[in-house]
Write an enzyme that holds these catalytic residues in place. Structure first.
Site, PDB file in Angstrom:
ATOM      1  N   CYS A 187       0.796  -1.232   0.000  1.00 51.69           N
ATOM      2  CA  CYS A 187       0.000   0.000   0.000  1.00 51.69           C
ATOM      3  C   CYS A 187       0.828   1.281   0.000  1.00 51.69           C
ATOM      4  O   CYS A 187       0.289   2.353  -0.265  1.00 51.69           O
ATOM      5  CB  CYS A 187      -0.956   0.012   1.191  1.00 51.69           C
ATOM      6  SG  CYS A 187      -2.174  -1.316   1.135  1.00 51.69           S
ATOM      7  N   HIS A 205      -9.053   3.429  -2.655  1.00 48.00           N
ATOM      8  CA  HIS A 205      -7.661   3.072  -2.362  1.00 48.00           C
ATOM      9  C   HIS A 205      -7.095   2.169  -3.460  1.00 48.00           C
ATOM     10  O   HIS A 205      -7.026   0.954  -3.300  1.00 48.00           O
ATOM     11  CB  HIS A 205      -7.607   2.377  -1.001  1.00 48.00           C
ATOM     12  CG  HIS A 205      -6.258   1.904  -0.577  1.00 48.00           C
ATOM     13  ND1 HIS A 205      -5.070   2.458  -1.035  1.00 48.00           N
ATOM     14  CD2 HIS A 205      -5.896   0.903   0.290  1.00 48.00           C
ATOM     15  CE1 HIS A 205      -4.053   1.821  -0.471  1.00 48.00           C
ATOM     16  NE2 HIS A 205      -4.526   0.876   0.321  1.00 48.00           N
ATOM     17  N   CYS A 211      -0.505   2.392   6.385  1.00 55.98           N
ATOM     18  CA  CYS A 211      -0.132   1.059   6.841  1.00 55.98           C
ATOM     19  C   CYS A 211       0.166   0.199   5.622  1.00 55.98           C
ATOM     20  O   CYS A 211      -0.194   0.546   4.496  1.00 55.98           O
ATOM     21  CB  CYS A 211      -1.234   0.438   7.693  1.00 55.98           C
ATOM     22  SG  CYS A 211      -2.841   0.319   6.872  1.00 55.98           S
TER      23      CYS A 211
END
EC number: 2.3.1.16
Length: 462
Positions: free
Chosen positions: A138, A393, A425
């Site tokens: 991510c 996202h 995160c």
């Protein structure tokens, strides 16, 4: 701010050539503190032109996977417009770019690398400009920007592009196909295989984040994103993409221009969210409404040495100040920002109180709420234009998207907003964070050079 100015004054004294004067050795700021902290740091220098700066940062709209505006768009066609934009809008000769680094997560590495190379050609880059991909899950988009900044700082090249891309319509979140039998004897290795939703439930349970807190965070995200869209804020950072929509019934293609995020739900409220069932555990608190959306999108950031930007007369949007990546317990991977932000801020010679804006990825409301509370952050400084629960996202693109969102907001706020942080995160138990400074926030104590003709510091010294 006074504390920040004092730290910068002492920092510059450390970095200036030795002179025949003394300074206050009782200061709490020492050369060891000025040096990079922990495992990652971005060294400041007194050379004004040595700063790594951002002169352009753009993104596509973020669209819902499989049913949004990019559902029929190919990945190379999604990346090309933002690569082209950072060149065209700065009138930069593309052959001057030393490297392009693209953060991307889900697609097979070699295939995605070729698609990115193809996108660069579509965007007008010559064959002499190389390109590569990077995958730190991510944080990949932010990692791409950090990699380019580090390469510029190291002198590998003067101009580079950090970008991000994810087309989750096509590339689904996968699972390890062949499970190693050793994994059951290593608890943390086993926890690397946990579904992300279960790690969200672990954070909520371990740290006492309630369902109400999570749903309220989601409401705030949608309301802020809707307000930003209505006011036209995102127009500064979104590049319209000409693409197509295919009718699933007839197969007929319709040309469209996608320029608005399509996952925002302005009418989201606690009542509607409260009706949603837990998505990962029967007695859980993580739902489809208080987690990030599965999305398609791309973003690109153009970085260069300040001296090069000044020579070209380019306006400076931001300054890259520091970066940190850290490891955390894989079972609660969502706590990553709470662990990564402090060392990144320390590496920039700052305290948390010096940070004016935060972009913290909202992978799940549980971890987002926890990180805000753990660091005691002012909610009015965090995700002021909404986050991933409202916008979406697209894994590899999120970090670069956040750079565009943060720096354009800092520019709008002007002198009242000097430092910003981006953090997220990372699956398997990590966190990443970077510190940026507003591009026009320069004075005699920041980014200054010593004038040979004067006894004072001046940003205009030759």
């Amino acid at each position: 701010m006074e504390k920040a100015i004092q730290r910068q004054r002492v920092l510059l004294e450390h970095l200036q050539p030795i002179r025949h004067h003394t300074h206050d050795h009782s200061s709490s700021l020492t050369t060891s503190i000025c040096a990079a902290g922990d495992s990652a740091a971005y060294q400041r220098t007194a050379a004004f032109g040595d700063d790594v700066v951002i002169v352009a940062a753009y993104r596509t709209a973020i669209c819902k996977s499989k049913r949004g505006g990019f559902k029929d768009t190919l990945s190379d066609d999604l990346l090309a417009p933002v690569l082209k934009a950072v060149i065209e809008k700065t009138n930069l000769d593309p052959k001057e770019v030393g490297d392009i680094v693209v953060g991307t997560v889900l697609a097979p590495g070699s295939i995605r690398a070729m698609e990115c190379r193809m996108a660069a050609f579509y965007a007008g880059f010559p064959e002499t400009v190389p390109i590569r991909t990077v995958n730190r899950q991510c944080s990949s988009g932010l990692q791409a920007v950090a990699d380019v900044a580090a390469s510029i700082k190291a002198g590998f090249y003067d101009i580079g592009i950090g970008a991000g891309l994810e087309l989750m319509t096509v590339d689904n979140i996968g699972r390890v196909q062949q499970r190693n039998t050793k994994v059951d004897t290593f608890a943390q290795a086993r926890d690397c295989l946990l579904p992300m939703g279960i790690t969200s439930e672990n954070v909520a349970q371990r740290f006492g984040v309630t369902r109400l807190e999570q749903d309220q965070a989601a409401v705030n995200s949608h309301q802020r994103a809707a307000a930003a869209t209505a006011s036209g804020k995102f127009k500064d950072e979104i590049i319209p993409v000409l693409t197509k929509i295919v009718d699933p019934q007839t197969g007929k293609e319709k040309p469209v221009v996608i320029s608005v995020d399509d996952g925002i739900r302005p009418n989201t409220n606690l009542t509607s969210l409260g009706k949603l069932k837990p998505a990962f555990k029967n007695d859980g608190t993580t739902t489809a409404g208080n987690a990030s959306q599965v999305s398609d999108g791309a973003a690109a950031v153009l970085l260069m040495k300040r001296s090069v930007a000044m020579k070209k007369g380019l306006p400076i949007l931001g300054v890259f100040r520091s970066f940190a990546a850290v490891g955390v317990d894989p079972a609660v991977m969502g706590i990553g920002p709470a662990v990564a932000i402090p060392p990144a801020v320390k590496s920039a010679g700052l305290d948390l109180d010096d940070i004016d804006l935060y972009e913290i990825n909202e992978a799940f409301a549980s971890q987002f709420v926890y990180c805000q509370k753990k660091l005691n952050l002012d909610p009015e400084k965090v995700n002021v234009n909404g986050g991933a629960m409202a916008l979406g996202h697209p894994l590899g693109a999120t970090g670069a998207r956040c750079v565009a969102t943060l720096l354009h907001e800092m520019k709008r706020r002007g002198k009242d907003c000097r430092f910003g942080v981006i953090s997220m995160c990372i699956g398997s138990g990590m966190g990443a964070a970077a510190v940026f400074e507003r591009g026009d926030a320069v004075d005699d104590l920041c980014n200054a050079r010593v004038s040979n003709n004067n006894s004072f510091l001046s940003k205009d010294a030759k």
